[in-house]
Design a protein around this motif. Sequence first.
Motif, mmCIF file in Angstrom:
data_model
loop_
_atom_site.group_PDB
_atom_site.id
_atom_site.type_symbol
_atom_site.label_atom_id
_atom_site.label_comp_id
_atom_site.label_asym_id
_atom_site.label_seq_id
_atom_site.Cartn_x
_atom_site.Cartn_y
_atom_site.Cartn_z
ATOM 1 N N VAL A 63 0.846 -1.205 -0.152
ATOM 2 C CA VAL A 63 -0.177 0.005 -0.064
ATOM 3 C C VAL A 63 0.624 1.123 -0.023
ATOM 4 C CG1 VAL A 63 -1.795 1.232 1.222
ATOM 5 C CG2 VAL A 63 -1.671 -1.177 1.487
ATOM 6 N N GLY A 64 0.644 2.055 -0.868
ATOM 7 C CA GLY A 64 1.311 3.351 -0.838
ATOM 8 C C GLY A 64 0.423 4.583 -0.550
ATOM 9 N N PHE A 65 1.109 5.755 -0.275
ATOM 10 C CA PHE A 65 0.507 7.007 -0.195
ATOM 11 C C PHE A 65 1.492 8.120 -1.045
ATOM 12 C CE2 PHE A 65 -0.091 4.621 3.859
ATOM 13 C CZ PHE A 65 -1.648 4.329 3.686
ATOM 14 N N ALA A 66 0.801 9.094 -1.246
ATOM 15 C CA ALA A 66 1.439 10.318 -1.924
ATOM 16 C C ALA A 66 0.644 11.491 -1.574
ATOM 17 C CB ALA A 66 1.360 9.919 -3.422
ATOM 18 N N THR A 67 1.065 12.638 -1.905
ATOM 19 C CA THR A 67 0.556 13.879 -1.614
ATOM 20 C C THR A 67 -0.451 14.317 -2.641
ATOM 21 O OG1 THR A 67 2.673 14.722 -0.571
ATOM 22 C CG2 THR A 67 1.098 16.400 -1.219
ATOM 23 N N LEU A 68 -1.532 14.474 -2.224
ATOM 24 C CA LEU A 68 -2.586 14.893 -3.308
ATOM 25 C C LEU A 68 -2.326 16.286 -4.058
ATOM 26 C CD1 LEU A 68 -5.769 14.356 -1.400
ATOM 27 C CD2 LEU A 68 -5.106 13.228 -3.454
#
Length: 420
Positions: A414-419
Motif C-alpha cells: 500500500v502506498g501514499f502520495a501527496t494529493l
Amino acid sequence: MYSKVSLIALAVVVPATASPIVGELGTRISFQKRNALSNSDGMFDHAKAIQQVVRDHNKHRANLRNLEQNAGRDAFNEGAEVRPLMAYPAHALERRQSEALTDEAHDEYWAGNITVGTSAQNFFVDFDTGSSDLWFPSINCTQSACANKHKYNARVSSTSKHTNSNFTLHYGDGSAVSGPVWTDTVNIAGLSVHDQAFSAVTNLSDSFGPQANDGILGLAYQSLSDIRMPPFVNTAKAQGAIKQAEFGFKIAQSGSELYIGGTDASQYSGDIEYHNVVGSTGYWQIGSGKLTIGSTTISSDIKTIIDSGTTIVYGPPDMVAKLYQNIPGAAVYDENSGFYSFPCNNVPSNIAFSWGGKQWTISPQNFNRGRVDKQHCIGAIAAQNLGLGNNVWLVGDSFMKNVYSAFSFEKNAVGFATLK
Ligand SMILES: *[C@@H]1O[C@H](CO)[C@@H](O)[C@H](O)[C@H]1NC(C)=O
Ligand SMILES: *[C@@H]1O[C@H](CO)[C@@H](O)[C@H](O)[C@H]1NC(C)=O
Ligand SMILES: *[C@@H]1O[C@H](CO)[C@@H](O)[C@H](O)[C@H]1NC(C)=O
Ligand SMILES: *[C@@H]1O[C@H](CO)[C@@H](O)[C@H](O)[C@H]1NC(C)=O
C-alpha cells in the motif's frame, strides 16, 4: 443525485458513464461523496454514528470468519479473535428508521456506477478496500430495504450463470445480507470482465435501506471472500483486461475517483511511498506504523488496515484514550461506541500516521466529525476492539481523504502520495 431507474428502462439503458483512457494503463471511475457522520448543519449524528460502529464491527467479524474458513487461524494477527456479533441498541435503530425518508438528503457517498450483464444493468456500489465480495440486490429481493435499489435480473442477461453457492453476511440488526452466487459480465467505466462472481442478494439488512448505494464491491484479497472466488481487480488481471493488478483512490470533497489498473499520476505529486503488506490476513495491512500528535508518540510499531469502506479510524481503546489525553479538554463522549469529544475551538491539526517515511497528517477538517453542543465536537478516531489483533488500527476515510492512496497486488503493498 441518485435516481431510480425502472426495470424496463434498465434493460435498454446504454451504460457508459466513462470510457477507458486511451494510451493510459487504467480506467477512472468517479465517485460521489459518501455519508459523513454529521448533518448538513454540522451537528454530529450520534444515532448514525452508532449504526456505523455496529456495521463496521460486524463487517470485520464476518471478514475474520471468512479468513478462518479460507486460510485458517494461522492467518490471523497475533491477538485477533472473532468477536461476538454486535447488536444495535434498540433506541438507535428506531430513530434511524424514522429518519429513513429524509436521510438521503444529508448523506454523502463515495460510491460509483458499475454495470452487470448483457444487456447492461446499472448498480451504484461502494468501493471497499476492507472486504472482498461483490454484491447487490436481486430482482427476487422483496424486503423493504431493497425497494429503492437497482436489482439484478438474471433472466434478461444472456451472459448470466447460476452457481450452487450462497453468500451470507451477518449484520447486527438481526438480519443478514444473503443470496445466491452468480457469475456474469461486470463493467466498470469501460473495463469489462466476464464470469465475475457476485451475489444477487435476496435478503438485505434493514440498515442498508436508507443508503443510496445498491451494494458493495470488495477490493481486498480473496482470502476475505465469503464467495471464495477472485474479486473484480484480480479477475481483470487474470483475463488481461488490466496489465497491473493495482488501483488508486482519491477521496475528496470533489473530484473523487478510483483508478483501476495503476495509479492516476494527474492526482498526486512526487513519488508514492509504498509499504509492504504484512501478514496474510487478506487485508491491505501495513506494519511498522506510528501514530503521533505533535512530537508525542501515541503508539508505535502498529499495524494499520487501510479500509475505504470505513468512515473513521478505530484504534485499541487504551491507545485511543492516550491520544485524547494529549488533546486539551477532551473527554469520553460515548463509551460503548468509543467516541470522544474535544473543544471545537481547538481542533487538533497535528495528528499523523507514519510508516518510517513521511508524516501523513489528518487535517482538522477531516478530524472533526461534527458538534454535539456549542463547545464540543467529536473526533474521527474512536476506541473499539474489532478483534483484528494486538496493536492493529483500522484506518478509514478520515485518514484516506488526506492522501492519494495506492493498492498494489503486484507489489503486495500500500502506498501514499501527496494529493495535487
Ligand atoms: C451514477 O449513475 C446515475 C444514473 O444511474 C447518475 O445519476 C449518477 O450521477 C452516476 N454517478 C456517478 C458518480 O457517476
Ligand atoms: C429470481 O427468481 C426467478 C424465478 O424463480 C429465477 O428465474 C431467477 O433466476 C432468480 N434470480 C435472479 C437474480 O433473477
Ligand atoms: C443455497 O440456497 C438455496 C436456497 O435457500 C438452497 O436451496 C441451496 O441448497 C443452497 N446451496 C448450498 C450449496 O448451500
Ligand atoms: C431472509 O429473509 C426471510 C424473510 O424475509 C427470513 O425468513 C430468512 O430467515 C432470511 N434469511 C437470512 C439468511 O437471514
